[in-house]
Design a protein around this motif. Structure first.
Motif, short mmCIF file in Angstrom:
data_model
loop_
_atom_site.label_atom_id
_atom_site.label_comp_id
_atom_site.label_asym_id
_atom_site.label_seq_id
_atom_site.Cartn_x
_atom_site.Cartn_y
_atom_site.Cartn_z
N GLY A 97 0.81 -1.21 0.00
CA GLY A 97 0.00 0.00 0.00
C GLY A 97 0.85 1.27 0.00
N GLU A 98 1.90 1.28 0.80
CA GLU A 98 2.80 2.44 0.84
C GLU A 98 3.41 2.69 -0.53
OE1 GLU A 98 5.69 1.63 3.89
OE2 GLU A 98 4.20 1.70 5.48
N GLU A 99 3.88 1.63 -1.17
CA GLU A 99 4.50 1.79 -2.49
C GLU A 99 3.48 2.20 -3.53
OE1 GLU A 99 7.61 2.03 -2.84
OE2 GLU A 99 8.27 1.10 -0.98
N ALA A 100 2.24 1.70 -3.43
CA ALA A 100 1.19 2.09 -4.36
C ALA A 100 0.88 3.58 -4.23
CB ALA A 100 -0.07 1.25 -4.13
N VAL A 101 0.83 4.07 -3.00
CA VAL A 101 0.58 5.50 -2.76
C VAL A 101 1.72 6.33 -3.34
CG1 VAL A 101 0.40 7.30 -0.98
CG2 VAL A 101 -0.95 5.19 -0.78
N GLU A 102 2.96 5.91 -3.12
CA GLU A 102 4.10 6.64 -3.68
C GLU A 102 4.04 6.65 -5.20
OE1 GLU A 102 7.62 4.92 -1.96
OE2 GLU A 102 7.04 5.52 0.07
N CYS A 103 3.61 5.55 -5.79
CA CYS A 103 3.46 5.46 -7.25
C CYS A 103 2.42 6.47 -7.73
CB CYS A 103 3.07 4.03 -7.61
SG CYS A 103 3.09 3.66 -9.36
N LEU A 104 1.29 6.52 -7.04
CA LEU A 104 0.23 7.45 -7.41
C LEU A 104 0.68 8.90 -7.27
CD1 LEU A 104 -2.74 5.65 -5.63
CD2 LEU A 104 -2.25 5.70 -8.09
N ILE A 105 1.43 9.20 -6.23
CA ILE A 105 1.94 10.56 -6.03
C ILE A 105 2.81 10.98 -7.21
CG2 ILE A 105 3.52 11.96 -4.63
CD1 ILE A 105 2.39 10.36 -2.17
N GLU A 106 3.70 10.10 -7.64
CA GLU A 106 4.58 10.44 -8.77
C GLU A 106 3.79 10.57 -10.06
OE1 GLU A 106 7.26 11.59 -7.96
OE2 GLU A 106 7.64 10.62 -6.05
N ALA A 107 2.75 9.76 -10.23
CA ALA A 107 1.90 9.86 -11.44
C ALA A 107 1.19 11.21 -11.47
CB ALA A 107 0.90 8.72 -11.47
N VAL A 108 0.59 11.59 -10.36
CA VAL A 108 -0.14 12.85 -10.29
C VAL A 108 0.81 14.03 -10.46
CG1 VAL A 108 -1.48 14.35 -8.74
CG2 VAL A 108 -2.04 11.93 -8.92
N ALA A 109 2.02 13.91 -9.93
CA ALA A 109 3.01 14.99 -10.05
C ALA A 109 3.62 15.05 -11.45
CB ALA A 109 4.11 14.79 -9.00
N ARG A 111 5.95 13.10 -12.66
CA ARG A 111 7.38 12.78 -12.65
C ARG A 111 7.57 11.35 -13.16
NH1 ARG A 111 7.31 16.04 -7.43
NH2 ARG A 111 6.58 14.12 -6.44
N LYS A 112 7.62 11.24 -14.49
CA LYS A 112 7.67 9.92 -15.12
C LYS A 112 8.88 9.10 -14.70
CE LYS A 112 5.06 11.14 -19.23
NZ LYS A 112 5.07 11.24 -20.69
N ASP A 113 10.03 9.75 -14.55
CA ASP A 113 11.23 9.00 -14.17
C ASP A 113 11.08 8.39 -12.78
OD1 ASP A 113 11.26 11.67 -13.24
OD2 ASP A 113 13.44 11.71 -13.10
N LEU A 114 10.48 9.12 -11.85
CA LEU A 114 10.25 8.58 -10.51
C LEU A 114 9.10 7.57 -10.50
CD1 LEU A 114 10.77 11.78 -8.34
CD2 LEU A 114 12.40 9.95 -8.84
N LEU A 115 8.13 7.77 -11.39
CA LEU A 115 7.02 6.83 -11.51
C LEU A 115 7.51 5.45 -11.94
CD1 LEU A 115 4.01 6.12 -11.54
CD2 LEU A 115 3.86 7.16 -13.82
N VAL A 116 8.52 5.40 -12.78
CA VAL A 116 9.08 4.12 -13.22
C VAL A 116 9.64 3.36 -12.01
CG1 VAL A 116 10.96 3.04 -14.55
CG2 VAL A 116 9.56 4.84 -15.59
#
Length: 169
Positions: A97-109, A111-116
């Motif tokens: 869940g923590e990693e999923a939230v971090e993934c969503l944050i990068e998507a909304v922001a 930041r494609k490189d961090l989303l990867v």
């Protein structure tokens, strides 16, 4: 063969993958230091190969599943996967869940490189959940094949409706 996991970071790599002492921002906006990943040889049939030269398809996830599965029941002080698995389903689900939230944050922001990098973290923790639950990648691939060619709307409509009994107050 012995396969060696490379830890080289590309120019667009996330701070999480850039090396010793790199900062990682948590979902709460706090910064924490993350140690550089160690190169871990994976023993298979006595030959060395660079995993980065392997095909980047579902076989990557199958190999990762095999590695996580091989860590089940091993020394938690030596392997992150073994440590997660030893802590139980609740902790594994929490990390996922923590990693999923971090993934969503990068998507909304945007930041494609961090989303990867966060996407890779989500897939890893999902695989740890699969191992914990006794699910194999083949189980998931079969379900995806079953759904292939069916519209998402039709597939969802075909699922049985769950009914919940009202609790008396």
């Amino acid at each position: 063969m012995i396969k060696k996991v490379s830890t080289k970071a590309s120019a667009k790599a996330s701070p999480k993958a850039t090396g010793k002492g790199a900062a990682k921002t948590t979902a709460k906006g706090q910064s924490k230091k993350v140690a550089a990943p160690k190169q871990t040889p994976i023993k298979q049939e006595g030959v060395q190969a660079d995993l980065l030269n392997e095909p980047a398809d579902m076989t990557v996830l199958n190999r990762l599943y095999d590695v996580v599965l091989s860590r089940k029941g091993t020394d938690p002080s030596v392997s992150h996967s073994a440590r997660l698995l030893s802590r139980g389903t609740y902790k594994i689900a929490q990390k996922f869940g923590e990693e999923a939230v971090e993934c969503l944050i990068e998507a909304v922001a945007g930041r494609k490189d961090l989303l990867v990098g966060e996407s890779a973290d989500v897939l890893y923790h999902l695989i740890v959940l699969w191992v914990d639950a006794g699910i194999t990648p083949d189980d998931v691939w079969a379900e995806l094949r079953r759904r292939e060619g069916t519209s998402g709307i039709a597939e969802k409509a075909s699922r049985p409706k769950e009914t919940f009994a009202k609790k008396d107050k």
